[in-house]
Design an enzyme around this catalytic site. Structure first.
Site, PDB file in Angstrom:
ATOM      1  N   ASP A 189       2.542  -7.326  11.175  1.00 23.65           N
ATOM      2  CA  ASP A 189       2.123  -8.727  10.767  1.00 23.65           C
ATOM      3  C   ASP A 189       0.718  -8.672  11.349  1.00 23.65           C
ATOM      4  OD1 ASP A 189       2.064 -10.880  13.269  1.00 23.65           O
ATOM      5  OD2 ASP A 189       3.501  -8.976  13.373  1.00 23.65           O
ATOM      6  N   HIS A 512       7.705  -1.263   7.854  1.00 26.95           N
ATOM      7  CA  HIS A 512       7.228  -2.640   7.823  1.00 26.95           C
ATOM      8  C   HIS A 512       5.941  -3.009   8.332  1.00 26.95           C
ATOM      9  CE1 HIS A 512       8.494  -7.196   7.244  1.00 26.95           C
ATOM     10  NE2 HIS A 512       7.669  -7.198   8.373  1.00 26.95           N
ATOM     11  N   ASP A 560      14.802   3.535   6.443  1.00 28.91           N
ATOM     12  CA  ASP A 560      13.326   3.548   6.143  1.00 28.91           C
ATOM     13  C   ASP A 560      12.916   2.857   4.970  1.00 28.91           C
ATOM     14  OD1 ASP A 560      10.788   4.642   6.237  1.00 28.91           O
ATOM     15  OD2 ASP A 560      11.447   6.644   5.183  1.00 28.91           O
ATOM     16  N   GLU A 569       9.682  -1.670  11.635  1.00 29.55           N
ATOM     17  CA  GLU A 569       8.493  -2.323  11.587  1.00 29.55           C
ATOM     18  C   GLU A 569       7.660  -1.452  12.684  1.00 29.55           C
ATOM     19  OE1 GLU A 569       6.165  -6.634  12.635  1.00 29.55           O
ATOM     20  OE2 GLU A 569       8.103  -6.266  12.963  1.00 29.55           O
TER      21      GLU A 569
END
Length: 589
Positions: A189, A512, A560, A569
């Protein structure tokens, strides 16, 4: 009769051709049942692969191109690894020392992924894992000159960051703004978090203090590469300067800089939600104090290139430490935040003893002032409070620093350096014992709890502990066990994946990671370490049926796929121990 003879000849020819094809196919296809470090091995180092089998007994090492045999050996006895419920055998080919590219072949099973035997065999992935931090930079363009095909426009200038009401102070009321540009995106993020930057920076600075000569020559091809500061330090400085902007005037440090909610999978330039500086806290402030005290030591050698920086860092460290001593129990409680509510990464922690021990120790080493070490109270809790580091448990970083500077304290009445080294050695011995008895021959998996969110950082941090003890003792059993965990991360694990993007024939390709998800490039940003197997599967609702029966054991619970924030992530505190592990082994070997 002639037809029958003709048919028989045809059949025999077909059978012979088919048999030849089958053998060729067996010789060329990479078997999922052979788990091996897909990058390779050092000529004089240990070399091990794991075979999922009960029947096979023999193996050979073949040259990768022409499949010439260079070594043959016997597999070990079969043993079950409880974390994957697999029955496996070990193939030890440590005696193969000639440089080259090879495959391991098991009759009836096939070949391993190709691997190399060479000096400096891990140099490229080691360097890439550090260059990965450049790809995490906020507030700046990543030009093609430095980023290659992963070039992107700047996002998050962070020059108008609002003060959340939880962070308001007299001179910075709620809704006022500060400028806090730069730093690294924390994970997949776009948040920037002080607590997680704490262990990340501490790990990287520790690597630099341990191996400065090696790191001073590391060329990362970043915009600062032409200056007189090592690239390694330039990259850490990019995040350090952001951290410095997160200290309030009273000395307290904001927990994080973030939007109120996570963005979707958009490029940084398109992630335009309002950014907030959120609540000062004891954990963040002590982590900041530790990092800036350690950084002050390191950057004191660069007073000409960076005038005043080391002095400023030490002033900020002392100021943060005072605030934390005056505010010893300020806990970050995200669920209580309002106007707006905040739902991004929490990094909540309610025990601050370990952060205090780390911060006080770093200040003691940097300043020599005994009151800091008395605050740390290290020796009274050596046998109960220390373990493999993680973001909520950072006090073992204090032991590393004391051991690193042990010559200062050999005759000290204040510091029991022998007891500190003994505790580090005890923890490392437990890991070596685990490696010696593990079916996979790795320290990883000393307990089932090793497999949790970000389990690969546990493997990396175990390796860091082992290497610290190797540096103290010179005993190669610690170096070899650390290398075993590097092998684990690069393919010798129950998933068969190399968890470092861009490295290995079967490596993580769909992490991710919003920058990778939002670009038009098939390949992910290289050098990022996936989180790894996590039986918690907190993302199962979003990943649908992608968790199959094959993923139901602690060591196999990895997919994956970008949906898997629980296992796939990336995060800066997961990359940092890989950076230490791979680069330290390169420096030592």
């Amino acid at each position: 009769m002639r037809l029958s003879t003709k048919f028989l000849i045809y059949f025999l020819c077909f059978f012979l051709n088919f048999s030849t094809f089958a053998q060729s196919n067996e010789g060329n296809a990479s078997s999922e049942r052979i788990r091996i470090n897909q990058i390779g091995f050092y000529p004089e180092g240990s070399k091990m692969a794991i075979i999922v089998t009960t029947e096979a007994t023999d193996f050979t090492i073949l040259t990768a191109n022409d499949k010439k045999e260079v070594f043959s050996g016997k597999l070990s006895d079969a043993e079950e690894w409880p974390h994957s419920k697999e029955t496996v055998k070990q193939a030890d080919f440590s005696s193969v020392e000639k440089s080259g590219e090879y495959v391991l072949h098991i009759p009836g099973i096939g070949n391993s992924h190709p691997f190399e035997i060479a000096e400096n065999v891990h140099f490229e992935p080691a360097k890439a894992s550090m260059k990965a931090f450049y790809f995490q930079r906020a507030s700046t363009d990543l030009p093609e000159e430095y980023a290659g095909k992963w070039a992107r426009e700047a996002g998050h200038p962070d020059d108008q960051v609002k003060i959340h009401n939880s962070a308001a102070s007299e001179n910075r009321p709620a809704g006022s703004t500060i400028s806090s540009p730069g730093g690294w995106y924390d994970a997949g993020d776009y948040g920037k978090y002080i607590v997680n930057s704490g262990i990340t920076m501490g790990t990287l600075f520790s690597l630099y203090e341990d191996f400065p000569e090696y790191l001073d020559t590391l060329n990362l091809n970043i915009p600062e590469s032409t200056n007189n500061i090592p690239d390694f330090l330039d990259e850490t400085l990019y995040n350090l300067r952001w951290m410095m902007t997160m200290q309030d005037e009273d000395g307290g440090v904001y927990h994080k800089l973030t939007s109120a909610n996570f963005h979707g999978a958009v490029a940084p330039k398109n992630a335009t939600l309002q950014r907030w500086a959120v609540q000062k806290g004891t954990a963040a402030t002590l982590d900041f104090a530790a990092v800036t005290a350690q950084a002050a030591r390191i950057f004191s050698d660069y007073k000409t290139e960076l005038p005043g920086l080391a002095d400023s860092l030490l002033v900020m460290s002392k100021k943060a430490y005072r605030w934390a001593k005056e505010n010893p129990t300020v806990t970050y409680r995200q669920g209580e935040l309002q106007d707006p509510e905040v739902s991004t990464g929490a990094y909540g922690d309610r025990n601050f003893k370990d952060e205090l021990q780390w911060a006080a120790t770093e200040l003691f080493i940097t300043t020599g002032k005994e009151e800091y070490y008395k605050d740390a109270d290290i020796e009274s809790s050596l046998e109960s409070d220390f373990g493999v580091p993680s973001w909520p448990n950072v006090n073992t970083l204090a032991l590393y620093s004391l051991a690193r500077h042990r010559d200062k304290y050999q005759d000290s009445e204040l510091v029991d350096i022998d007891a500190i080294i003994a505790q580090l050695r005890k923890m490392a011995d437990d890991l070596v014992a685990s490696s010696n008895t593990s079916a996979y021959a790795v320290p990883m998996g000393t307990a089932e709890s090793d497999f949790a969110w970000g389990s690969n950082s546990e493997a990396g941090n175990q390796g860091v502990l082992l290497l610290n003890v190797y540096e103290i003792t010179g005993d190669e059993k610690y170096l070899n066990a650390a290398n075993d965990n590097l092998d684990y991360l690069l393919g010798r694990n129950a998933t068969g994946f190399s968890f470092l993007t861009g490295y290995g024939e079967k490596s993580t390709r769909d992490p991710h990671h919003r920058p990778s998800e939002s670009d038009d490039i098939d390949d992910p940003v290289p050098g990022l370490l996936a989180g790894g197997p996590n039986p918690g599967q907190q993302d199962i609702a979003g990943c649908g049926d992608k968790y199959t029966a094959a993923h139901q054991h602690p060591a196999t619970s990895y997919i994956d796929d970008r949906c898997s924030y629980a296992s796939n992530e990336i995060a800066i505190n997961w990359n940092a121990p890989f950076v230490y592990l791979a680069n330290a082994i390169e420096a030592i070997r």
